[in-house]
Design an enzyme around this catalytic site. Structure first.
Site, PDB file in Angstrom:
ATOM      1  CG  HIS A   1      -2.099  -0.909   1.116  1.00  0.00           C
ATOM      2  ND1 HIS A   1      -2.035  -2.231   1.479  1.00  0.00           N
ATOM      3  CD2 HIS A   1      -3.369  -0.696   0.671  1.00  0.00           C
ATOM      4  CE1 HIS A   1      -3.211  -2.804   1.252  1.00  0.00           C
ATOM      5  NE2 HIS A   1      -4.035  -1.897   0.756  1.00  0.00           N
TER       6      HIS A   1
ATOM      7  CE  LYS B   1      -4.041  -0.514   4.741  1.00  0.00           C
ATOM      8  NZ  LYS B   1      -5.345   0.064   5.081  1.00  0.00           N
TER       9      LYS B   1
HETATM   10  N1  LIG Z   1     -13.107  -1.120   2.415  1.00  0.00           N
HETATM   11  C1  LIG Z   1     -12.460  -0.620   1.359  1.00  0.00           C
HETATM   12  O1  LIG Z   1     -12.694  -0.997   0.202  1.00  0.00           O
HETATM   13  C2  LIG Z   1     -11.418   0.435   1.585  1.00  0.00           C
HETATM   14  C3  LIG Z   1     -11.141   0.846   2.851  1.00  0.00           C
HETATM   15  N2  LIG Z   1     -10.248   1.846   3.066  1.00  0.00           N
HETATM   16  C4  LIG Z   1     -10.087   2.263   4.442  1.00  0.00           C
HETATM   17  O2  LIG Z   1     -10.736   3.513   4.598  1.00  0.00           O
HETATM   18  C5  LIG Z   1     -10.083   4.267   5.603  1.00  0.00           C
HETATM   19  C6  LIG Z   1      -9.739   5.645   5.056  1.00  0.00           C
HETATM   20  O3  LIG Z   1      -8.769   5.534   4.054  1.00  0.00           O
HETATM   21  P1  LIG Z   1      -8.176   6.858   3.348  1.00  0.00           P
HETATM   22  O4  LIG Z   1      -9.279   7.635   2.725  1.00  0.00           O
HETATM   23  O5  LIG Z   1      -7.035   6.416   2.505  1.00  0.00           O
HETATM   24  O6  LIG Z   1      -7.611   7.631   4.626  1.00  0.00           O
HETATM   25  P2  LIG Z   1      -7.430   9.215   4.814  1.00  0.00           P
HETATM   26  O7  LIG Z   1      -6.564   9.388   6.015  1.00  0.00           O
HETATM   27  O8  LIG Z   1      -7.021   9.849   3.525  1.00  0.00           O
HETATM   28  O9  LIG Z   1      -8.914   9.730   5.133  1.00  0.00           O
HETATM   29  C7  LIG Z   1      -9.559   9.550   6.360  1.00  0.00           C
HETATM   30  C8  LIG Z   1     -10.273  10.863   6.689  1.00  0.00           C
HETATM   31  O10 LIG Z   1     -11.041  10.628   7.873  1.00  0.00           O
HETATM   32  C9  LIG Z   1     -10.720  11.672   8.807  1.00  0.00           C
HETATM   33  N3  LIG Z   1     -10.941  11.212  10.178  1.00  0.00           N
HETATM   34  C10 LIG Z   1     -10.065  10.691  11.064  1.00  0.00           C
HETATM   35  N4  LIG Z   1     -10.671  10.425  12.236  1.00  0.00           N
HETATM   36  C11 LIG Z   1     -11.975  10.763  12.066  1.00  0.00           C
HETATM   37  C12 LIG Z   1     -13.110  10.734  12.914  1.00  0.00           C
HETATM   38  N5  LIG Z   1     -13.036  10.276  14.171  1.00  0.00           N
HETATM   39  N6  LIG Z   1     -14.288  11.196  12.432  1.00  0.00           N
HETATM   40  C13 LIG Z   1     -14.391  11.667  11.154  1.00  0.00           C
HETATM   41  N7  LIG Z   1     -13.333  11.744  10.308  1.00  0.00           N
HETATM   42  C14 LIG Z   1     -12.150  11.282  10.754  1.00  0.00           C
HETATM   43  C15 LIG Z   1      -9.280  11.995   8.519  1.00  0.00           C
HETATM   44  O11 LIG Z   1      -8.932  13.262   9.069  1.00  0.00           O
HETATM   45  P3  LIG Z   1      -7.360  13.537   9.453  1.00  0.00           P
HETATM   46  O12 LIG Z   1      -6.619  13.413   8.166  1.00  0.00           O
HETATM   47  O13 LIG Z   1      -7.419  14.921  10.008  1.00  0.00           O
HETATM   48  O14 LIG Z   1      -7.000  12.478  10.458  1.00  0.00           O
HETATM   49  C16 LIG Z   1      -9.270  11.991   6.990  1.00  0.00           C
HETATM   50  O15 LIG Z   1      -9.740  13.202   6.446  1.00  0.00           O
HETATM   51  C17 LIG Z   1      -8.878   3.446   6.025  1.00  0.00           C
HETATM   52  O16 LIG Z   1      -9.213   2.693   7.178  1.00  0.00           O
HETATM   53  C18 LIG Z   1      -8.664   2.503   4.851  1.00  0.00           C
HETATM   54  O17 LIG Z   1      -7.996   1.327   5.186  1.00  0.00           O
HETATM   55  C19 LIG Z   1      -9.604   2.464   2.040  1.00  0.00           C
HETATM   56  C20 LIG Z   1      -9.827   2.084   0.756  1.00  0.00           C
HETATM   57  C21 LIG Z   1     -10.742   1.014   0.426  1.00  0.00           C
HETATM   58  O1  LIG Z   2      -5.924   2.058   3.130  1.00  0.00           O
HETATM   59  C1  LIG Z   2      -6.118   1.754   1.926  1.00  0.00           C
HETATM   60  O2  LIG Z   2      -5.755   2.479   0.994  1.00  0.00           O
HETATM   61  C2  LIG Z   2      -6.817   0.492   1.652  1.00  0.00           C
HETATM   62  N1  LIG Z   2      -7.322  -0.171   2.648  1.00  0.00           N
HETATM   63  C3  LIG Z   2      -8.086  -1.362   2.606  1.00  0.00           C
HETATM   64  C4  LIG Z   2      -7.407  -2.458   3.408  1.00  0.00           C
HETATM   65  O3  LIG Z   2      -6.888  -2.179   4.505  1.00  0.00           O
HETATM   66  O4  LIG Z   2      -7.420  -3.611   2.982  1.00  0.00           O
HETATM   67  C5  LIG Z   2      -8.482  -1.754   1.199  1.00  0.00           C
HETATM   68  C6  LIG Z   2      -7.510  -1.379   0.119  1.00  0.00           C
HETATM   69  O5  LIG Z   2      -6.491  -2.311   0.060  1.00  0.00           O
HETATM   70  C7  LIG Z   2      -6.989   0.046   0.245  1.00  0.00           C
END
Ligand SMILES: NC(=O)C1=CN([C@@H]2O[C@H](COP(=O)(O)OP(=O)(O)OC[C@H]3O[C@@H](n4cnc5c(N)ncnc54)[C@H](OP(=O)(O)O)[C@@H]3O)[C@@H](O)[C@H]2O)C=CC1
Ligand SMILES: O=C(O)C1=N[C@H](C(=O)O)C[C@H](O)C1
Length: 254
Positions: free
Chosen positions: A142, A146
């Protein structure tokens, strides 16, 4: 119109989900949640769900495990179904999510792409065919930002590998210099972090005389965003509380 609450709306995934929804005439982000709020978005952004008063059909969460308690409280209070895409939750949080699924529908998936879920299915078939003689190792790669490791998808794949076998495998994170030989009953997970890699997962089935490799690469985050909206549409039509996952969306042979 499907009215969404988008939790984590300012993040990498939140941004792509909002862009994806803007292309859909029947889906609207009614409100967003993010730690810092924002007044430059096309929808109101709240620092927590507690302040949201508008009508919401489904909540979609791509944020952080720290958001879970507030989201579960809000969604149960308002009887709003939840698509939970965030990874890295603790055992306590996963238990709280399961309890909440007695009250509202929750769609929980560590990977909302079609291909990664097909990979999990293939891995289960492969371990069922190959049996205990083949060691299962998972390599996940990743981007440098992450926060959680191993990835939620790697854990999902470890579970799928285990499900194909008579005796369960225990996930073990490989670091450098672990210094002891591998044990048969483990499934090793190695984590790579670098650059802008969206999300790659490879499952190795290593026998004495041959190795089978099964891999999935997400080429961009739309692979996940489209799955999130499919899951939200699905939940909008669900009438019963419960825990749902990608198996409820994907048609494939049993
Ligand atoms: N299930 C799936 O298919 C996928 C899952 N994911 C998961 O999604 C999550 C987010 O990924 P990603 O977008 O890359 O991460 P980012 O860090 O880019 O985005 C997360 C956002 O959520 C904010 N945040 C943090 N804590 C809180 C809270 N308590 N309440 C509301 N907002 C909050 C962060 O703010 P700040 O930056 O200020 O902390 C940031 O703006 C991860 O856990 C990732 O693993 C990602 C891709 C695919
Ligand atoms: O954090 C990410 O970017 C992603 N998170 C998910 C995971 O933890 O498996 C899904 C994807 O791989 C991207």
């Amino acid at each position: 119109m499907l009215r969404l609450l988008l939790s984590g709306c300012n993040g990498r995934m939140g941004t792509i989900v909002a862009q994806y929804c803007a292309l859909m005439p029947d889906v609207e982000i009614a409100a967003g949640c993010d730690l810092l709020g924002s007044d430059s978005r096309e929808f109101p952004v709240f620092p927590s769900p507690a302040g949201i008063r508008c009508s919401i059909d489904v909540a979609v969460d791509f944020s952080s495990p720290s958001a879970l308690d507030g989201l579960l409280w809000f969604c149960q209070e308002r009887k709003i179904p939840l698509v939970l895409a965030t990874t890295g939750h603790s055992e306590r949080q996963l238990a709280a999510m399961e309890q909440a699924a007695d009250v509202i529908p929750i769609f929980h998936s560590a990977n909302l792409s079609l291909g990664a879920n097909l990979l999990a299915w293939l891995v289960r078939q492969a371990t069922a065919c190959l049996g205990e003689e083949y060691d299962v190792e998972i390599i996940e790669r990743h981007h440098r930002y992450k926060k959680d490791a191993p990835s939620g998808t790697a854990l999902l794949l470890a579970k799928a590998a285990s499900a194909g076998l008579a005796a369960p495998l225990t996930p073990v994170c490989r670091g450098s210099g672990h210094g002891t030989p591998r044990r048969r009953e483990e499934v090793g997970i190695s984590c790579v972090r670098g650059g802008g890699i969206t999300g790659d997962h490879t499952v190795l089935l290593a026998g004495t005389d041959e190795v089978l490799e099964l891999s999935h690469s997400a080429l961009n985050r739309t692979a996940f965003a489209s799955g999130a909206i499919k899951a939200a549409r699905f939940l909008a039509g669900v009438t019963q509380p419960g825990l749902y996952c990608m198996d409820d969306l994907i048609c494939r042979p049993q």
